[in-house]
Motif scaffolding. Structure first.
Motif, PDB file in Angstrom:
ATOM      1  N   ALA A  92       0.828  -1.210   0.000  1.00 42.66           N
ATOM      2  CA  ALA A  92       0.000   0.000   0.000  1.00 42.66           C
ATOM      3  C   ALA A  92       0.858   1.254   0.000  1.00 42.66           C
ATOM      4  CB  ALA A  92      -0.928  -0.005   1.219  1.00 42.66           C
ATOM      5  N   MET A 145      -4.699   4.535  -0.636  1.00 38.77           N
ATOM      6  CA  MET A 145      -3.539   3.670  -0.445  1.00 38.77           C
ATOM      7  C   MET A 145      -2.675   4.173   0.707  1.00 38.77           C
ATOM      8  SD  MET A 145      -3.125   0.950  -2.348  1.00 38.77           S
ATOM      9  CE  MET A 145      -3.693   0.185  -3.872  1.00 38.77           C
ATOM     10  N   LEU A 184     -10.853   0.872  -0.847  1.00 40.67           N
ATOM     11  CA  LEU A 184     -10.078   0.953  -2.083  1.00 40.67           C
ATOM     12  C   LEU A 184     -11.002   1.104  -3.296  1.00 40.67           C
ATOM     13  CD1 LEU A 184      -7.225   0.823  -3.250  1.00 40.67           C
ATOM     14  CD2 LEU A 184      -7.477  -1.644  -3.433  1.00 40.67           C
TER      15      LEU A 184
END
Length: 352
Positions: free
Chosen positions: A222, A299, A286
């Motif tokens: 991430a 992220m 997400l």
């Protein structure tokens, strides 16, 4: 390119400091060459000045900052790739700022793991030494006492005394093995190559926990994706680059699956979720992030969440390891002593 065979790679802390300074200078409108010159003047480290001076020499010849840093051999390929992308997109200052945050998170993650592993290893080392002294030095004394009394213990007591004799006879060899194991552990913990070897030997497991290894891999994924998406890099190249950052073999397979799903027509967000890289609320975050065009921000948030999860998981693991080690070694040492002392007390009482 200069000979960089003996150049020490910079640590995550040093990389974060360099990227932070570079971002501040670039934000102020100072060129890369001028910024390197200012950093050289402010540096108190001789090795650091040498590295920056070589990069500055390349920049003064008209080469970009990424090429100058590559010439030193002290910077990781990931930083060099991202710096080149920042130069191409005209967002080098933003990329350097994001890299500083990335290496700060990496340093925090490594620090948590080192702190978690260090104390149990020291405790194990001390207890192994105590156990070795007990077997190699104390038990032979008990054996001499039994011989002087003309008695011979049986069963477990006899077996333990024979083990003690073996330890006493081969103590030098056993000590060499312990020292070699300790040296190997230090090499794995404090060198880049050693950490890579340990990652292969442990199959990506950290402190014996598959879940913890997965959390750490997700945090790195991430964090890297946040940086690359913010830099405007296309998703396929982003996945290729971030795969090099994630050392966990299971996570690498999921990244490969994600790329395959994208080739089959799925969009990036759905492919990430379908590949199992993110689950539950994180997957929903997400998906929403991609729909609203805020994938890089999401992220970044996920990287912070996974960082916190990894820190908490490391703390929980250590909180279980420490008392377990104390209990196991206490029981073991107590068992050894009682197994030879009780028969001796029985013999002494019969003589009396």
């Amino acid at each position: 390119m200069a000979n960089n065979a003996k150049v020490r790679p910079l640590s995550n802390r040093e990389l974060a400091a360099f990227c932070t300074q570079s971002a501040l200078l670039l934000h102020s409108g100072i060129s890369a060459a001028e910024g390197l010159s200012m950093m050289i003047q402010d540096s108190d480290d001789a090795d650091g000045r040498t590295i920056l001076s070589e990069a500055l020499a390349r920049c003064e010849l008209g080469e970009p900052l990424s090429a100058g840093l590559a010439a030193t051999g002290a910077f990781p390929q990931y930083l060099l790739d991202m710096a080149a992308i920042g130069e191409e997109s005209g967002r080098l200052d933003e990329v350097m700022e994001a890299l500083a945050a990335y290496y700060d998170r990496e340093e925090a993650l490594h620090g948590a793991i080192r702190s978690a592993v260090r104390y149990p290893l020291v405790m194990i080392g001390m207890m192994v030494v105590v156990l070795g002294v007990l077997l190699a030095r104390v038990l032979p004394v008990f054996n001499e006492v039994f011989l002087q009394l003309g008695a011979q213990p049986g069963g477990i007591s006899l077996s333990i005394l024979q083990i003690g004799q073996g330890f006493s006879r081969y103590s030098a060899v056993l000590l060499a093995i312990v020292v070699a194991a300790a040296a190997f552990g230090l090499w794995c913990a404090y060198t880049k190559k050693g950490r890579a070897v340990w990652a292969k030997l442990s199959a990506g497991r950290v402190l014996g926990s598959r879940k913890l290894a997965s959390t750490i891999a997700s945090a790195r994924f991430a964090s890297g994706m946040s940086l690359m998406l913010a830099s405007g890099l296309d998703t396929d190249k982003s996945l290729t680059m971030v795969r090099r950052l994630v050392q966990d073999s299971t996570a690498q397979k999921k990244i490969d699956l994600c790329r395959k799903l994208m080739e089959e027509g799925q969009n990036f967000g759905d492919a990430l979720v379908a590949a199992g890289l993110f689950r539950g609320v994180y997957a929903r975050m997400l998906t929403i992030g991609f729909r609203t065009g805020n994938a890089d921000a999401v992220m970044r948030q996920l990287a912070e969440h996974y960082q916190e999860e990894a820190d908490a998981a490391v703390s929980r693991t250590v909180s279980m390891i420490e008392p377990t080690l104390v209990a196991v070694f206490s029981i073991l040492i107590g068992f050894i002593l009682l197994s030879v002392m009780l028969p001796l007390m029985g013999i002494m009482s019969s003589i009396g």
